[in-house]
Write an enzyme that holds these catalytic residues in place. Structure first.
Site, PDB file in Angstrom:
ATOM      1  CD  GLU A 142      -4.505  -8.037   1.833  1.00  0.00           C
ATOM      2  OE1 GLU A 142      -5.395  -7.326   2.315  1.00  0.00           O
ATOM      3  OE2 GLU A 142      -3.301  -7.750   1.942  1.00  0.00           O
TER       4      GLU A 142
ATOM      5  CG  ASN B  80      -0.638  -7.025  -1.139  1.00  0.00           C
ATOM      6  OD1 ASN B  80      -1.217  -7.722  -1.954  1.00  0.00           O
ATOM      7  ND2 ASN B  80      -1.137  -6.779   0.067  1.00  0.00           N
TER       8      ASN B  80
ATOM      9  CG  HIS C 133      -9.857  -6.178   1.106  1.00  0.00           C
ATOM     10  ND1 HIS C 133     -10.014  -7.337   1.837  1.00  0.00           N
ATOM     11  CD2 HIS C 133      -8.570  -5.811   1.264  1.00  0.00           C
ATOM     12  CE1 HIS C 133      -8.870  -7.653   2.422  1.00  0.00           C
ATOM     13  NE2 HIS C 133      -7.970  -6.745   2.083  1.00  0.00           N
TER      14      HIS C 133
ATOM     15  CG  ASP D 270     -12.452  -9.465   2.169  1.00  0.00           C
ATOM     16  OD1 ASP D 270     -11.766  -9.374   3.195  1.00  0.00           O
ATOM     17  OD2 ASP D 270     -12.578  -8.534   1.329  1.00  0.00           O
TER      18      ASP D 270
ATOM     19  CD  GLU E 244      -2.764  -1.380   2.404  1.00  0.00           C
ATOM     20  OE1 GLU E 244      -2.859  -0.444   3.216  1.00  0.00           O
ATOM     21  OE2 GLU E 244      -3.375  -2.466   2.575  1.00  0.00           O
TER      22      GLU E 244
HETATM   23  O1  G3I Z   1      -3.165  -8.244  18.941  1.00  0.00           O
HETATM   24  C1  G3I Z   1      -3.900  -7.144  19.499  1.00  0.00           C
HETATM   25  C2  G3I Z   1      -4.485  -7.537  20.841  1.00  0.00           C
HETATM   26  O2  G3I Z   1      -3.415  -7.746  21.744  1.00  0.00           O
HETATM   27  C3  G3I Z   1      -5.386  -6.401  21.343  1.00  0.00           C
HETATM   28  O3  G3I Z   1      -5.977  -6.808  22.573  1.00  0.00           O
HETATM   29  C4  G3I Z   1      -6.471  -6.140  20.288  1.00  0.00           C
HETATM   30  C5  G3I Z   1      -7.416  -5.050  20.713  1.00  0.00           C
HETATM   31  O4  G3I Z   1      -6.819  -3.805  20.445  1.00  0.00           O
HETATM   32  O5  G3I Z   1      -5.842  -5.739  19.060  1.00  0.00           O
HETATM   33  C6  G3I Z   1      -5.038  -6.803  18.546  1.00  0.00           C
HETATM   34  O6  G3I Z   1      -4.420  -6.361  17.337  1.00  0.00           O
HETATM   35  C7  G3I Z   1      -5.332  -6.312  16.250  1.00  0.00           C
HETATM   36  C8  G3I Z   1      -4.739  -7.166  15.117  1.00  0.00           C
HETATM   37  O7  G3I Z   1      -5.545  -7.056  13.923  1.00  0.00           O
HETATM   38  C9  G3I Z   1      -4.642  -8.639  15.530  1.00  0.00           C
HETATM   39  O8  G3I Z   1      -5.955  -9.116  15.737  1.00  0.00           O
HETATM   40  C10 G3I Z   1      -5.422  -4.863  15.800  1.00  0.00           C
HETATM   41  O9  G3I Z   1      -6.110  -4.116  16.786  1.00  0.00           O
HETATM   42  C11 G3I Z   1      -6.208  -4.797  14.500  1.00  0.00           C
HETATM   43  O10 G3I Z   1      -6.170  -3.471  13.981  1.00  0.00           O
HETATM   44  C12 G3I Z   1      -5.540  -5.711  13.465  1.00  0.00           C
HETATM   45  O11 G3I Z   1      -6.351  -5.662  12.301  1.00  0.00           O
HETATM   46  C13 G3I Z   1      -5.706  -6.192  11.134  1.00  0.00           C
HETATM   47  C14 G3I Z   1      -5.587  -5.053  10.115  1.00  0.00           C
HETATM   48  O12 G3I Z   1      -4.970  -5.559   8.913  1.00  0.00           O
HETATM   49  C15 G3I Z   1      -4.733  -3.922  10.644  1.00  0.00           C
HETATM   50  O13 G3I Z   1      -4.731  -2.889   9.668  1.00  0.00           O
HETATM   51  C16 G3I Z   1      -6.576  -7.293  10.548  1.00  0.00           C
HETATM   52  O14 G3I Z   1      -6.586  -8.415  11.423  1.00  0.00           O
HETATM   53  C17 G3I Z   1      -6.024  -7.737   9.197  1.00  0.00           C
HETATM   54  O15 G3I Z   1      -6.935  -8.623   8.555  1.00  0.00           O
HETATM   55  C18 G3I Z   1      -5.841  -6.522   8.287  1.00  0.00           C
HETATM   56  O16 G3I Z   1      -5.239  -6.959   7.116  1.00  0.00           O
HETATM   57  C19 G3I Z   1      -4.900  -5.911   6.182  1.00  0.00           C
HETATM   58  C20 G3I Z   1      -3.670  -6.385   5.430  1.00  0.00           C
HETATM   59  O17 G3I Z   1      -2.627  -6.644   6.333  1.00  0.00           O
HETATM   60  C21 G3I Z   1      -3.272  -5.356   4.375  1.00  0.00           C
HETATM   61  N1  G3I Z   1      -4.392  -5.084   3.466  1.00  0.00           N
HETATM   62  C22 G3I Z   1      -5.614  -4.640   4.159  1.00  0.00           C
HETATM   63  C23 G3I Z   1      -6.043  -5.685   5.181  1.00  0.00           C
HETATM   64  C24 G3I Z   1      -7.329  -5.271   5.861  1.00  0.00           C
HETATM   65  O18 G3I Z   1      -7.122  -4.099   6.608  1.00  0.00           O
END
Ligand code: G3I
Length: 347
Positions: free
Chosen positions: A260, A195, A231, A262, A154
């Site tokens: 990715e 990506n 997405h 969905d 990105e």
């Molecule tokens: O691990 C912490 C946990 O310790 C904490 O308690 C919890 C609550 O704050 O957060 C947890 O981290 C989260 C992480 O996912 C793991 O679950 C983050 O808040 C959350 O923001 C993060 O979201 C991820 C997101 O990227 C971040 O931008 C999504 O799972 C993931 O599917 C998403 O994937 C991205 C790709 O990497 C890039 N392309 C877009 C895609 C969707 O945003």
């Protein structure tokens, strides 16, 4: 008389409840066996370890895996010079035991950076050294175990300009080229990807990305493919826009990874306690179209399709947008949805 009325009322009440969406019949075939290209899924290792239904679906239906979060900079490199390989190494072991390809996501991004990296202080040379060290340490650690990397994620805006990230600010636009060169030096066998999202919906972004990386490639920069995140939604982009994007990428000489995938059925975030059957049917046709279109590009350019989540309950969309949505192939009970059965029965 009153008992008959009560019984009738109860029967009416039950019959008026929202009908549970019939999951499609149990299938014995495996999704990855229906296609010749790698069929992948993004995984959360803790779900893989503790959720049997989740693990069963990953085991049975996919032959490629991407880590959803544990291979991002904040997970692998939480403190400057200190790496936490444990969770990612477990995933490597799982993939090696199960013969699945592992795709690394992601080395350089403007999100999910550890605090120290986000707020790094230093000269241009210090930034260069920190940047190179992260890439080199990570790719070297997984050398021969991670088949491919999203080297940069990105980096472009939807208008085709380069996004102003800390990397561009402190290293200039050449950080993109350097990232690919450093990753290649650390593992010459790994396939290296750029990506991004909106690669289908924003043709000017796609054109800018392809022009930029075609020029780097012509200069000998080791960039092998483009990750199209996909997405998308039931209603857009159009089928022809999706096919056009894939054609533009392979014709420019890049591997195509639908990285990715969905398909949201509730982009407006309406109250949707259960998915409407007509939307699930549209979603099934959409998934089928995407897989069939991907099959039509030359095999040499088919890096694979990766679904961004196992079941609707796991999808980032629900908590990121805080809305009801049902974007994936399996429902909240890890039962196959119409989209899954459409793929299994038609591909
Ligand atoms: O691990 C912490 C946990 O310790 C904490 O308690 C919890 C609550 O704050 O957060 C947890 O981290 C989260 C992480 O996912 C793991 O679950 C983050 O808040 C959350 O923001 C993060 O979201 C991820 C997101 O990227 C971040 O931008 C999504 O799972 C993931 O599917 C998403 O994937 C991205 C790709 O990497 C890039 N392309 C877009 C895609 C969707 O945003």
């Amino acid at each position: 008389m009153k008992y008959q009325t009560a019984a009738l009322f109860f029967l009416v009440l039950v019959s008026c409840q929202t009908p549970s969406i019939p999951s499609c019949p149990q299938v014995s075939e495996h999704l990855a066996d229906q296609v010749s290209f790698p069929c992948g899924v993004v995984v959360d290792p803790s779900s893989l370890e503790f959720n049997q239904a989740y693990a069963g679906i990953v085991d049975d239906h996919f032959n490629s895996v991407t880590a959803e979060n544990i291979m991002k900079p904040d997970a692998l490199h939480p403190v400057e010079g200190v790496f936490d390989w444990a969770a990612a190494d477990q995933l490597v072991d799982y993939c090696q035991r199960s013969g699945k390809r592992l795709h690394g996501h992601t080395l350089i991004w403007h999100q999910q950076l550890p605090f120290w990296m986000q707020h790094y202080q230093g000269s241009r040379e210090d930034w260069e050294r920190m940047f190179k060290d992260h890439i080199t340490q990570v790719v070297s650690h997984f050398k021969g175990k991670v088949a491919s990397w999203d080297v940069v994620n990105e980096a472009f805006n939807d208008d085709g300009s380069l996004r102003n990230t800390i990397w561009k600010e402190h290293l200039g636009p050449s950080y993109l080229e350097k990232a690919f060169r450093y990753a290649h030096e650390a593992d010459p066998e790994a396939k290296l990807f750029y990506n991004d999202y909106s690669v289908v919906l924003a043709p000017q972004k796609r054109a800018a990305i392809l022009a930029y990386f075609s020029q780097l490639k012509a200069q000998g920069v080791p960039i092998h493919g483009i990750g199209v995140q996909m997405h998308i939604y039931n209603g857009f982009p159009t089928d022809s826009e999706i096919s056009q994007a894939m054609d533009d990428i392979w014709r420019a000489g890049f591997l195509v990874h639908l990285s990715e995938l969905d398909i949201s059925i509730n982009p407006l975030g309406q109250a949707m306690p259960t998915p409407p059957e007509d939307e699930l049917a549209r979603q099934a046709n959409r998934y089928l179209y995407i897989f069939q279109s991907f099959k039509r590009i030359p095999e040499a350019y088919q890096f694979g399709i990766t679904i961004w989540g196992v079941s609707d309950a796991d999808s980032w969309i629900r908590y990121f947008f805080n809305r009801d949505d049902y974007p994936l192939l399996f429902d909240d009970q890890y039962q196959p949805k119409p989209a899954f059965c459409k793929l299994i029965s038609t591909l």
